[in-house]
Design an enzyme around this catalytic site. Sequence first.
Site, PDB file in Angstrom:
ATOM      1  N   LYS A   4     -12.470  -5.301  -5.301  1.00 58.16           N
ATOM      2  CA  LYS A   4     -13.070  -3.995  -5.546  1.00 58.16           C
ATOM      3  C   LYS A   4     -12.097  -3.068  -6.262  1.00 58.16           C
ATOM      4  O   LYS A   4     -12.484  -2.051  -6.796  1.00 58.16           O
ATOM      5  CB  LYS A   4     -13.586  -3.367  -4.255  1.00 58.16           C
ATOM      6  N   LYS A  17      -8.137 -12.722  -8.023  1.00 66.65           N
ATOM      7  CA  LYS A  17      -9.249 -12.686  -7.080  1.00 66.65           C
ATOM      8  C   LYS A  17     -10.246 -11.607  -7.490  1.00 66.65           C
ATOM      9  O   LYS A  17      -9.836 -10.523  -7.913  1.00 66.65           O
ATOM     10  CB  LYS A  17      -8.691 -12.306  -5.701  1.00 66.65           C
ATOM     11  N   LYS A  31       0.817  -1.214   0.000  1.00 60.50           N
ATOM     12  CA  LYS A  31       0.000   0.000   0.000  1.00 60.50           C
ATOM     13  C   LYS A  31       0.849   1.262   0.000  1.00 60.50           C
ATOM     14  O   LYS A  31       0.487   2.238  -0.648  1.00 60.50           O
ATOM     15  CB  LYS A  31      -0.964   0.015   1.192  1.00 60.50           C
TER      16      LYS A  31
HETATM   17  P1  AMP Z   1     -11.458  -6.815   1.207  1.00 58.64           P
HETATM   18  O1  AMP Z   1     -12.546  -6.604   0.206  1.00 58.64           O
HETATM   19  O2  AMP Z   1     -10.166  -7.196   0.552  1.00 58.64           O
HETATM   20  O3  AMP Z   1     -11.322  -5.708   2.215  1.00 58.64           O
HETATM   21  O4  AMP Z   1     -11.860  -8.097   2.042  1.00 58.64           O
HETATM   22  C1  AMP Z   1     -12.926  -8.183   2.957  1.00 58.64           C
HETATM   23  C2  AMP Z   1     -13.145  -9.660   3.245  1.00 58.64           C
HETATM   24  O5  AMP Z   1     -13.653 -10.341   2.077  1.00 58.64           O
HETATM   25  C3  AMP Z   1     -11.878 -10.407   3.646  1.00 58.64           C
HETATM   26  O6  AMP Z   1     -12.192 -11.345   4.656  1.00 58.64           O
HETATM   27  C4  AMP Z   1     -11.462 -11.109   2.377  1.00 58.64           C
HETATM   28  O7  AMP Z   1     -10.733 -12.295   2.617  1.00 58.64           O
HETATM   29  C5  AMP Z   1     -12.806 -11.429   1.711  1.00 58.64           C
HETATM   30  N1  AMP Z   1     -12.651 -11.444   0.243  1.00 58.64           N
HETATM   31  C6  AMP Z   1     -12.291 -10.390  -0.533  1.00 58.64           C
HETATM   32  N2  AMP Z   1     -12.259 -10.734  -1.837  1.00 58.64           N
HETATM   33  C7  AMP Z   1     -12.589 -12.058  -1.897  1.00 58.64           C
HETATM   34  C8  AMP Z   1     -12.730 -13.004  -2.981  1.00 58.64           C
HETATM   35  N3  AMP Z   1     -12.546 -12.660  -4.252  1.00 58.64           N
HETATM   36  N4  AMP Z   1     -13.091 -14.260  -2.667  1.00 58.64           N
HETATM   37  C9  AMP Z   1     -13.302 -14.611  -1.387  1.00 58.64           C
HETATM   38  N5  AMP Z   1     -13.185 -13.789  -0.340  1.00 58.64           N
HETATM   39  C10 AMP Z   1     -12.838 -12.518  -0.572  1.00 58.64           C
END
Ligand code: AMP
Length: 328
Positions: A196, A193, A111
Amino acid sequence: MTRVFSGIQPTGDLHLGNLLGAVRNWVTDQHHNDSVFCIVDLHALTVPKSPGEVGAKTLELAQTLIACGLDPELCTLFVQSHVHQHAELGWILQCNASFGELNRMTQWKDKSGRQKEFVSAGLFTYPALQAADILLYDTDQVPVGEDQVQHIELTRDVAERFNSRYGETFVLPRAVVPTAGARVMDLQIPTDKMSKSAESDAGTILLGEELSRTAKKIKRAVTDSDNEVRWDPTGKPGVSNLLGILGACTGRDPESLADDYQQYGPLKSDTADAVVSMLEPIQARLEELRSDPGETNRLLAQGADKARSVAAPVLERTLTSIGLQPRA
Ligand code: AMP
Ligand code: TRP
């Protein structure tokens, strides 16, 4: 009862990966454990934000989480800045984490490298605040994605160091990472993955988007040209992602689902139908919640009261362990 704690930043919109990989597990957890979920608005400030931005996103995220099934009667759902103990313990833990330790964090390296204009000191000490979030609730388990495991390990290290310096104070938490099947991949670049921060949103299904768009995105998902439906995440990432999503929505095993399909077309339309039926009730509930923001704010205030009743004594215990001069 097992105490479960997790946090989520109010940045960006929730997508299908968040739902299937994280939020859905929280919804299940709240029935079996003493679950605490925190919208970490102070963490969101580690990168520059305009006035009002974080507050608006916080309300929106709370509404989405409730729409997805988090029930403030069953779990504790609250906003980090509403419980001042987080910032206070965060400072103390900054003083018990070393510069070298924080400097090794992968998320910090990523980051800070991406942040061109202004790298805040808060971005560097971010994990100390995260450790405070977790330790304030005598947390046993922290359900998080793989990328957060390093921060949970750091939390344990800091807690152990504190306990040996000042005497037993903190419960040592451990990370609980969902199984690989819960990983949702980008529909256009199925080796990445779903995220967002993806460059184009054609591969990402947002929980609040128009459902006709959702169905279109799934029907246009990238597959491959050998026309065989088979579960093989490495060799056939696109097809396997569809099987994974359909499996997650229907509660079936993706490998055996593959036997039901000879062609990609029907697999895509069944997956689209399954996702749309899963999102329909969530969106309906979200509409209701949006029409009455006062209700969500009331639930968050209750959540903060519940959270404070756990966090305040833990902070007091910490101050006593350190032996600061007590307030008269
Ligand atoms: P983030 O959107 O990266 O802040 O993640 C928030 C939560 O969602 C975390 O627990 C991540 O591990 C989960 N997460 C984010 N993207 C994915 C994805 N593509 N597949 C599964 N879990 C996800
Ligand atoms: N750092 C986490 C993330 O980026 C969010 C978070 C903050 C968190 N505090 C937490 C997660 C405490 C688990 C426990 O996803």
